[in-house]
Design an enzyme around this catalytic site. Structure first.
Site, PDB file in Angstrom:
ATOM      1  N   ARG A  12      50.366  90.379  39.282  1.00 44.25           N
ATOM      2  CA  ARG A  12      50.440  90.988  37.944  1.00 44.25           C
ATOM      3  C   ARG A  12      51.270  92.287  37.981  1.00 44.25           C
ATOM      4  O   ARG A  12      52.426  92.302  37.549  1.00 44.25           O
ATOM      5  CB  ARG A  12      49.007  91.238  37.417  1.00 44.25           C
ATOM      6  N   ASP A  13      50.726  93.324  38.553  1.00 43.49           N
ATOM      7  CA  ASP A  13      51.437  94.614  38.575  1.00 43.49           C
ATOM      8  C   ASP A  13      52.752  94.470  39.346  1.00 43.49           C
ATOM      9  O   ASP A  13      53.776  95.056  38.980  1.00 43.49           O
ATOM     10  CB  ASP A  13      50.553  95.668  39.252  1.00 43.49           C
ATOM     11  N   CYS A 237      56.562 100.074  37.131  1.00 43.48           N
ATOM     12  CA  CYS A 237      55.966  99.970  35.797  1.00 43.48           C
ATOM     13  C   CYS A 237      57.063  99.946  34.735  1.00 43.48           C
ATOM     14  O   CYS A 237      57.974 100.777  34.760  1.00 43.48           O
ATOM     15  CB  CYS A 237      55.045 101.162  35.546  1.00 43.48           C
TER      16      CYS A 237
HETATM   17  C1  LIG Z   1      48.933  96.127  23.291  1.00 41.37           C
HETATM   18  C2  LIG Z   1      50.105  95.540  22.518  1.00 41.37           C
HETATM   19  C3  LIG Z   1      49.870  94.076  22.240  1.00 41.37           C
HETATM   20  C4  LIG Z   1      50.197  96.300  21.214  1.00 41.37           C
HETATM   21  O1  LIG Z   1      51.438  95.982  20.571  1.00 41.37           O
HETATM   22  P1  LIG Z   1      51.602  96.154  19.000  1.00 41.37           P
HETATM   23  O2  LIG Z   1      52.991  95.753  18.656  1.00 41.37           O
HETATM   24  O3  LIG Z   1      51.146  97.525  18.623  1.00 41.37           O
HETATM   25  O4  LIG Z   1      50.515  95.092  18.531  1.00 41.37           O
HETATM   26  P2  LIG Z   1      50.131  94.495  17.141  1.00 41.37           P
HETATM   27  O5  LIG Z   1      48.641  94.312  17.160  1.00 41.37           O
HETATM   28  O6  LIG Z   1      50.749  95.276  16.009  1.00 41.37           O
HETATM   29  O7  LIG Z   1      50.816  93.048  17.199  1.00 41.37           O
HETATM   30  C5  LIG Z   1      52.220  92.898  17.238  1.00 41.37           C
HETATM   31  C6  LIG Z   1      52.558  91.497  17.722  1.00 41.37           C
HETATM   32  O8  LIG Z   1      52.056  91.290  19.039  1.00 41.37           O
HETATM   33  C7  LIG Z   1      51.124  90.208  19.046  1.00 41.37           C
HETATM   34  N1  LIG Z   1      50.036  90.518  20.003  1.00 41.37           N
HETATM   35  C8  LIG Z   1      49.147  91.518  19.904  1.00 41.37           C
HETATM   36  N2  LIG Z   1      48.330  91.481  20.955  1.00 41.37           N
HETATM   37  C9  LIG Z   1      48.726  90.445  21.727  1.00 41.37           C
HETATM   38  C10 LIG Z   1      48.252  89.923  22.946  1.00 41.37           C
HETATM   39  N3  LIG Z   1      47.212  90.446  23.607  1.00 41.37           N
HETATM   40  N4  LIG Z   1      48.888  88.856  23.461  1.00 41.37           N
HETATM   41  C11 LIG Z   1      49.941  88.301  22.832  1.00 41.37           C
HETATM   42  N5  LIG Z   1      50.429  88.768  21.672  1.00 41.37           N
HETATM   43  C12 LIG Z   1      49.821  89.829  21.123  1.00 41.37           C
HETATM   44  C13 LIG Z   1      50.657  90.086  17.617  1.00 41.37           C
HETATM   45  O9  LIG Z   1      50.149  88.799  17.355  1.00 41.37           O
HETATM   46  C14 LIG Z   1      51.911  90.383  16.878  1.00 41.37           C
HETATM   47  O10 LIG Z   1      52.766  89.265  16.946  1.00 41.37           O
HETATM   48  P3  LIG Z   1      53.901  88.981  15.819  1.00 41.37           P
HETATM   49  O11 LIG Z   1      53.126  88.885  14.546  1.00 41.37           O
HETATM   50  O12 LIG Z   1      54.842  90.165  15.849  1.00 41.37           O
HETATM   51  O13 LIG Z   1      54.544  87.700  16.288  1.00 41.37           O
HETATM   52  C15 LIG Z   1      51.446  95.727  23.281  1.00 41.37           C
HETATM   53  O14 LIG Z   1      51.751  97.077  23.329  1.00 41.37           O
HETATM   54  C16 LIG Z   1      51.403  95.174  24.668  1.00 41.37           C
HETATM   55  O15 LIG Z   1      51.271  93.987  24.880  1.00 41.37           O
HETATM   56  N6  LIG Z   1      51.499  96.050  25.677  1.00 41.37           N
HETATM   57  C17 LIG Z   1      51.385  95.613  27.066  1.00 41.37           C
HETATM   58  C18 LIG Z   1      51.931  96.643  27.971  1.00 41.37           C
HETATM   59  C19 LIG Z   1      51.725  96.226  29.391  1.00 41.37           C
HETATM   60  O16 LIG Z   1      51.344  95.120  29.711  1.00 41.37           O
HETATM   61  N7  LIG Z   1      51.989  97.195  30.294  1.00 41.37           N
HETATM   62  C20 LIG Z   1      51.852  96.964  31.704  1.00 41.37           C
HETATM   63  C21 LIG Z   1      50.413  96.883  32.148  1.00 41.37           C
HETATM   64  S1  LIG Z   1      49.607  98.472  32.315  1.00 41.37           S
HETATM   65  C22 LIG Z   1      50.032  98.964  33.886  1.00 41.37           C
HETATM   66  O17 LIG Z   1      50.835  98.341  34.525  1.00 41.37           O
HETATM   67  C23 LIG Z   1      49.315 100.138  34.494  1.00 41.37           C
HETATM   68  C24 LIG Z   1      48.243  99.724  35.498  1.00 41.37           C
HETATM   69  C25 LIG Z   1      47.109  98.944  34.809  1.00 41.37           C
HETATM   70  O18 LIG Z   1      48.760  98.871  36.500  1.00 41.37           O
HETATM   71  C26 LIG Z   1      47.638 100.968  36.160  1.00 41.37           C
HETATM   72  C27 LIG Z   1      48.681 102.003  36.604  1.00 41.37           C
HETATM   73  O19 LIG Z   1      49.386 101.769  37.590  1.00 41.37           O
HETATM   74  O20 LIG Z   1      48.754 102.995  35.921  1.00 41.37           O
END
Ligand SMILES: CC(C)(COP(=O)([O-])OP(=O)([O-])OC[C@H]1O[C@@H](n2cnc3c(N)ncnc32)[C@H](O)[C@@H]1OP(=O)([O-])[O-])[C@@H](O)C(=O)NCCC(=O)NCCSC(=O)C[C@@](C)(O)CC(=O)[O-]
Length: 303
Positions: A12-13, A237
């Site tokens: 994943r990460d 990231c």
């Molecule tokens: C959170 C959101 C979804 C907000 O994104 P948003 O645009 O604010 O969401 P929304 O609720 O307004 O929805 C917009 C669109 O996204 C869809 N949607 C909404 N939710 C989902 C979902 N769950 N799965 C699939 N689709 C989704 C939703 O249906 C809609 O679709 P549209 O109508 O435009 O076709 C977005 O910002 C996002 O997906 N972000 C993910 C970021 C990410 O994955 N980052 C990497 C992981 S974190 C990390 O790596 C750090 C960590 C954990 O490892 C620790 C560290 O090292 O610090």
């Protein structure tokens, strides 16, 4: 012998930021090789928006294709109820929600403030209780943020406490940009430990500045017994420019073996897995341990 749990986050990460297309079959083989090497917690994928993180768009196929081994957990990320429901429909039994200790990173990563993210997670915890799904909480930017700079330990403690109080069985502390040193990580741990028991904390350290193994060691001395790591040091990231991968799992296993701790991981099989996925991605393994052990192996052609 002291037991240490390693949460392998490579699939994943490690892969979420890869620009090249990685076949789902390659990801599944990676997960299977990690399980064969003895990893018991393997973060398999993310149920996030495919528009935000295209590399994780095959999340349902990953969950459908897993050769689930008894005793192995395959947690996934779920940022909201939509992601949680899709994950449960795909047969997931453990999810992780992810918050940040920095407002700017929260906005860039999940498009909302820290407070809004906690409000989004509350129904995920509620639904998880109803489905008997375990929830892990992440806090990103526990030392520094790529946008906001240094982060106060008390802020990390506050967010970790919120995730703990909502029902996270464990809170993983992410040094997202790998800027921490043992001193800054210990200051952060001391603050968090006033709110969340150390037994429920995990260290999640990236290796951008080459400090991740030192931070694992310092955290181990502090009492932390769970570490997240990524085979071959895969990763970076999408919302933290220049940040490198997680500490390599091989390096963590070697370090912990040297301390007499039991991780349950077969180091040689893990090294072979690290070499294999690096070859698939067309790059050298980032793990120093893997490089050292591979250099000692006779070349395949006998040279
Ligand atoms: C959170 C959101 C979804 C907000 O994104 P948003 O645009 O604010 O969401 P929304 O609720 O307004 O929805 C917009 C669109 O996204 C869809 N949607 C909404 N939710 C989902 C979902 N769950 N799965 C699939 N689709 C989704 C939703 O249906 C809609 O679709 P549209 O109508 O435009 O076709 C977005 O910002 C996002 O997906 N972000 C993910 C970021 C990410 O994955 N980052 C990497 C992981 S974190 C990390 O790596 C750090 C960590 C954990 O490892 C620790 C560290 O090292 O610090």
């Amino acid at each position: 012998m002291e037991k240490v749990r390693i949460v392998e986050v490579g699939p994943r990460d490690g892969l979420q930021n890869e620009k090249q297309a990685i076949p789902t079959a390659t990801k599944l083989e990676l997960i299977e090789r990690l399980a064969a090497a003895g990893l018991r917690d393997i973060e398999a994928t993310s149920f996030v928006s495919p528009k935000w993180v295209p590399q994780m768009a095959d999340h349902a196929e990953i969950m459908a294709g897993l050769q689930r081994r008894p005793g192995v957990n395959y947690p996934v990320l779920a940022p909201n109820l939509k992601g949680f429901e899709a994950a449960v429909a795909a047969g997931v039994t453990e999810v992780a929600v992810f918050a940040a200790a920095s407002e700017a990173f929260s906005q860039k990563n999940i498009n909302c403030s820290i407070a809004e993210s906690i409000n989004r997670f509350a129904p995920v915890f509620e639904a998880a209780r109803q489905h008997g799904v375990k929830v892990r909480g992440y806090v990103s930017c526990v030392v520094a943020c790529p946008y906001d700079g240094a982060i106060a330990p008390d802020k990390v403690a506050e967010v970790a406490a919120r995730l703990h109080d909502l029902g996270s069985y464990e809170v993983s502390l992410g040094d997202t940009i790998g800027a921490g040193t043992p001193a800054s990580v210990l200051r952060m741990l001391e603050a968090v430990a006033t709110k969340v028991p150390v037994a429920q904390l995990a260290g999640h350290y990236h290796d951008t500045y080459g400090m991740a193994a030192a931070n694992v060691y310092a955290s181990y001395q502090f009492g932390v017994r769970v570490f997240d790591s990524s085979v071959a040091g895969l990763g970076g990231c999408p919302y933290a420019k220049g940040a490198t991968g997680n500490v390599a799992t091989e390096d963590v296993v070697y370090l912990l073996q040297g301390l007499g701790a039991d991780t349950g991981v077969d180091l040689q099989r893990l090294v072979d897995c690290g070499a294999w996925i690096s070859e698939q991605l067309g790059r050298a393994p980032q793990s120093r341990v893997t490089r050292a052990l591979l250099a000692k192996q006779p070349a395949a052609n006998g040279a």
